[in-house]
Motif scaffolding. Structure first.
Motif, PDB file in Angstrom:
ATOM      1  N   UNK A   1       0.840  -1.187   0.000  1.00  0.00           N
ATOM      2  CA  UNK A   1       0.000   0.000   0.000  1.00  0.00           C
ATOM      3  C   UNK A   1       0.873   1.233   0.000  1.00  0.00           C
ATOM      4  N   UNK A   2       0.535   2.225  -0.843  1.00  0.00           N
ATOM      5  CA  UNK A   2       1.293   3.451  -0.903  1.00  0.00           C
ATOM      6  C   UNK A   2       0.664   4.490   0.007  1.00  0.00           C
ATOM      7  N   UNK A   3       1.478   5.175   0.795  1.00  0.00           N
ATOM      8  CA  UNK A   3       1.008   6.282   1.607  1.00  0.00           C
ATOM      9  C   UNK A   3       2.085   7.358   1.625  1.00  0.00           C
ATOM     10  N   UNK A  35     -11.648  16.751  21.050  1.00  0.00           N
ATOM     11  CA  UNK A  35     -12.527  16.134  20.049  1.00  0.00           C
ATOM     12  C   UNK A  35     -11.827  15.035  19.255  1.00  0.00           C
ATOM     13  N   UNK A  36     -11.147  14.165  19.968  1.00  0.00           N
ATOM     14  CA  UNK A  36     -10.484  13.027  19.327  1.00  0.00           C
ATOM     15  C   UNK A  36     -11.534  11.969  18.993  1.00  0.00           C
ATOM     16  N   UNK A  37     -11.567  11.556  17.739  1.00  0.00           N
ATOM     17  CA  UNK A  37     -12.473  10.488  17.317  1.00  0.00           C
ATOM     18  C   UNK A  37     -11.682   9.429  16.565  1.00  0.00           C
ATOM     19  N   UNK A  38     -12.173   8.211  16.608  1.00  0.00           N
ATOM     20  CA  UNK A  38     -11.538   7.107  15.889  1.00  0.00           C
ATOM     21  C   UNK A  38     -12.629   6.228  15.296  1.00  0.00           C
ATOM     22  N   UNK A  39     -12.504   5.916  14.009  1.00  0.00           N
ATOM     23  CA  UNK A  39     -13.490   5.091  13.310  1.00  0.00           C
ATOM     24  C   UNK A  39     -12.816   3.833  12.789  1.00  0.00           C
ATOM     25  N   UNK A  40     -13.506   2.715  12.914  1.00  0.00           N
ATOM     26  CA  UNK A  40     -12.966   1.440  12.458  1.00  0.00           C
ATOM     27  C   UNK A  40     -12.990   1.350  10.947  1.00  0.00           C
ATOM     28  N   UNK A  41     -11.898   0.858  10.361  1.00  0.00           N
ATOM     29  CA  UNK A  41     -11.823   0.548   8.947  1.00  0.00           C
ATOM     30  C   UNK A  41     -11.444  -0.904   8.764  1.00  0.00           C
ATOM     31  N   UNK A  42     -11.071  -1.252   7.552  1.00  0.00           N
ATOM     32  CA  UNK A  42     -10.649  -2.607   7.215  1.00  0.00           C
ATOM     33  C   UNK A  42      -9.142  -2.706   7.443  1.00  0.00           C
ATOM     34  N   UNK A  43      -8.739  -3.341   8.537  1.00  0.00           N
ATOM     35  CA  UNK A  43      -7.336  -3.444   8.943  1.00  0.00           C
ATOM     36  C   UNK A  43      -6.712  -2.072   9.177  1.00  0.00           C
ATOM     37  N   UNK A  44      -7.526  -1.092   9.558  1.00  0.00           N
ATOM     38  CA  UNK A  44      -7.013   0.240   9.831  1.00  0.00           C
ATOM     39  C   UNK A  44      -8.005   1.029  10.680  1.00  0.00           C
ATOM     40  N   UNK A  45      -7.520   2.142  11.234  1.00  0.00           N
ATOM     41  CA  UNK A  45      -8.334   3.013  12.073  1.00  0.00           C
ATOM     42  C   UNK A  45      -8.134   4.449  11.611  1.00  0.00           C
ATOM     43  N   UNK A  88      -6.602  14.645   9.600  1.00  0.00           N
ATOM     44  CA  UNK A  88      -6.873  13.269  10.023  1.00  0.00           C
ATOM     45  C   UNK A  88      -5.695  12.347   9.723  1.00  0.00           C
ATOM     46  N   UNK A  89      -5.715  11.180  10.357  1.00  0.00           N
ATOM     47  CA  UNK A  89      -4.601  10.245  10.255  1.00  0.00           C
ATOM     48  C   UNK A  89      -5.141   8.825  10.153  1.00  0.00           C
ATOM     49  N   UNK A  90      -4.471   7.992   9.354  1.00  0.00           N
ATOM     50  CA  UNK A  90      -4.860   6.588   9.228  1.00  0.00           C
ATOM     51  C   UNK A  90      -3.811   5.720   9.912  1.00  0.00           C
ATOM     52  N   UNK A  91      -4.216   5.008  10.953  1.00  0.00           N
ATOM     53  CA  UNK A  91      -3.369   4.001  11.597  1.00  0.00           C
ATOM     54  C   UNK A  91      -3.579   2.695  10.837  1.00  0.00           C
ATOM     55  N   UNK A  92      -2.558   2.216  10.144  1.00  0.00           N
ATOM     56  CA  UNK A  92      -2.767   0.998   9.360  1.00  0.00           C
ATOM     57  C   UNK A  92      -1.623   0.005   9.399  1.00  0.00           C
ATOM     58  N   UNK A  93      -0.557   0.316  10.109  1.00  0.00           N
ATOM     59  CA  UNK A  93       0.577  -0.600  10.148  1.00  0.00           C
ATOM     60  C   UNK A  93       1.120  -0.689  11.566  1.00  0.00           C
ATOM     61  N   UNK A  96       6.563  -3.996  12.310  1.00  0.00           N
ATOM     62  CA  UNK A  96       7.344  -4.278  11.099  1.00  0.00           C
ATOM     63  C   UNK A  96       6.467  -4.384   9.860  1.00  0.00           C
ATOM     64  N   UNK A  97       5.628  -3.360   9.664  1.00  0.00           N
ATOM     65  CA  UNK A  97       4.837  -3.235   8.440  1.00  0.00           C
ATOM     66  C   UNK A  97       3.763  -4.301   8.275  1.00  0.00           C
ATOM     67  N   UNK A  98       3.232  -4.818   9.355  1.00  0.00           N
ATOM     68  CA  UNK A  98       2.072  -5.700   9.266  1.00  0.00           C
ATOM     69  C   UNK A  98       0.819  -4.885   9.557  1.00  0.00           C
ATOM     70  N   UNK A  99      -0.303  -5.222   8.912  1.00  0.00           N
ATOM     71  CA  UNK A  99      -1.524  -4.435   9.107  1.00  0.00           C
ATOM     72  C   UNK A  99      -2.160  -4.699  10.461  1.00  0.00           C
ATOM     73  N   UNK A 100      -3.064  -3.811  10.844  1.00  0.00           N
ATOM     74  CA  UNK A 100      -3.883  -4.075  12.015  1.00  0.00           C
ATOM     75  C   UNK A 100      -4.725  -5.320  11.751  1.00  0.00           C
TER      76      UNK A 100
END
Length: 440
Positions: A1-3, A35-45, A88-93, A96-100
């Motif tokens: 995945x490119x970011x 006002x910190x919010x976090x939403x569930x994604x697919x292997x990411x937040x 906003x920010x995506x937490x996804x790794x 060692x570069x493994x996904x959530x």
């Protein structure tokens, strides 16, 4: 995945030396973010908060219900001295570069500092910990393309002066849209729909109805195909070069295109099938196992060394060499095909999904042996990711678990969808009357 580089997650077990570098320098701490919010994604937040000018933000992520600022047992930490993260920010790794991991609960905390000072108090998201989950069941609708009919969408990395990852969508009347070529807008950064703009340079002629687009990683180009045997391509998403019917040796409409990362295959009406290894010289296959001149080919895909093309009368074509194709007859009036892979416990399984205007759904793990079912909705496009996804008319969306057999109806989509892609663990679909849908 490119970011973007500044958004890459730095998975770490926090050492004492690193923590010592977090403070000092004559600066000051910042108040706890609001006002910190976090939403569930697919292997990411997806994380958002109210940013304050001049504040550098750091975050920690940990499996379970709680995490604290500076937690040495955190599975990931983002932010380094002088280089914080933005909202906003995506937490996804992690690690060692493994996904959530979908189905695993994660707690996160964020704090801030000014001018290299000590970190301030932390804040956790409203609603507490978040559990990532599979995407595809719930969709979000938008109309970013005015009234244009958009037929295809792709994702890749241009090789122009900026060399950025971007989405590109194409449609009738020479319509081309791309995500803005800036760090903030060119890819998904939140749960919001993508922003789109039109190219700033040479565009395809309005006389060309573009039916599909694909990204070729080998050349760094986006290729689109359409009416009158046309092929258009771009390496910078803003300037497009057009090849006419003389290059493809056909005036038939080309309905779909796919890339193996070095070879391109385009298919179209009246059995038209062409391939190219450079994007400019197109060749007709030497062998097709039966006459398909009465068949309109509407979809093509490539995975694991196997090409699959589909079309009317249930025709499915397969090839491992692009020069030789084998034709079989399955069921349905097939409109699209997609493919992909999924790895579980170090075992990779490949999936092929074909859909039809009569509701037909064909699935395969090798591209040759197919299982048929019917969902009862007109289907126009498909995608393979963490789930199998089929979309079509009037907001119809269906999904199936990779190892499952039962199709379920998704919710929230609208419009007639004609093209779809999965990138960044997010499904993006485009269609008629300027409509678009995405599922994260």
């Amino acid at each position: 995945m490119f970011l973007p580089k500044r958004r890459l997650l730095i998975a770490a077990t926090l050492s004492a030396a690193f923590l010592a570098a977090c403070g000092g320098g004559g600066g000051s701490s910042a108040p706890a973010p609001l006002n910190v919010t976090a939403a569930a994604g697919d292997e990411q937040i997806f994380v958002k908060w109210d940013e304050l000018s001049g504040v550098e933000y750091w975050m920690w992520l940990k499996e379970g219900a709680t995490v604290v600022v500076g937690d040495k047992t955190a599975v990931a930490k983002v932010g380094t001295k002088g280089n914080g993260v933005d909202s906003p920010y995506i937490f996804n790794i992690v690690r060692a570069n493994t996904p959530l991991t979908n189905g695993t609960q994660y707690a996160l905390v964020i704090n801030g500092r000014k001018d290299g000072g000590e970190g301030g108090p932390g804040a956790v998201p409203v609603g507490g910990p978040v559990t990532p989950r599979l995407a595809g069941a719930t969709w979000n609708a938008a109309t970013p393309f005015a009234s244009a009919t958009m037929n295809g969408v792709a994702y890749g990395r241009s090789i122009g002066s900026t060399g950025r990852n971007s989405y590109v969508a194409v449609g009738d009347g020479g319509a081309v849209y791309n995500t803005p070529d800036t760090d903030d807008d060119r890819i998904y950064r939140s749960t919001n729909a993508l922003n789109w703009t039109t190219p700033t340079g040479t565009k395809p002629a309005a006389s060309i109805d573009l039916k599909a687009v694909a990204y070729d990683a080998n050349s760094g180009r986006y290729y689109a195909v359409g009416s009158n045997g046309s092929v258009v391509y771009s390496s910078d998403i803003n300037n497009w070069t057009t090849l006419g019917s003389a290059a493809t040796n056909t005036t038939e409409t080309l309905n779909a295109i796919a890339s193996s990362g070095g070879t391109l295959v385009a298919v179209g009406n009246k059995g038209t099938l062409r391939y190219s290894t450079n994007g400019t010289t197109w060749t007709t296959p030497a062998s097709i196992s039966e006459d398909i001149s009465a068949i309109d080919l509407r979809g093509v895909t490539y995975t694991n060394g196997v090409w699959v093309a589909v079309g009317s009368n249930g025709k499915v074509l397969t090839s491992t060499s692009v020069g030789t194709w084998t034709v079989s007859t399955q069921s349905g009036d097939l409109t699209a095909v997609a493919s992909g892979s999924h790895t579980l416990n170090s075992v990779t399984t490949y999936y092929y999904l074909a859909v039809g205007a009569d509701g037909t759904v064909l699935t395969s793990t090798n591209g040759t042996a197919w299982t048929a079912s019917n969902v009862g909705s007109a289907l126009r496009t498909a995608a393979v990711g963490s789930r199998l996804i089929a979309m079509g008319d009037n907001g119809a969306v269906w999904y199936r678990e990779l190892a499952g057999t039962t199709w379920a109806a998704g919710t929230g989509a609208s419009g007639n969808m004609l093209g779809m892609i999965r990138a960044q663990n997010i499904y993006t679909a485009v269609g008629a009357a300027g409509a678009s849908n995405h599922a994260y």
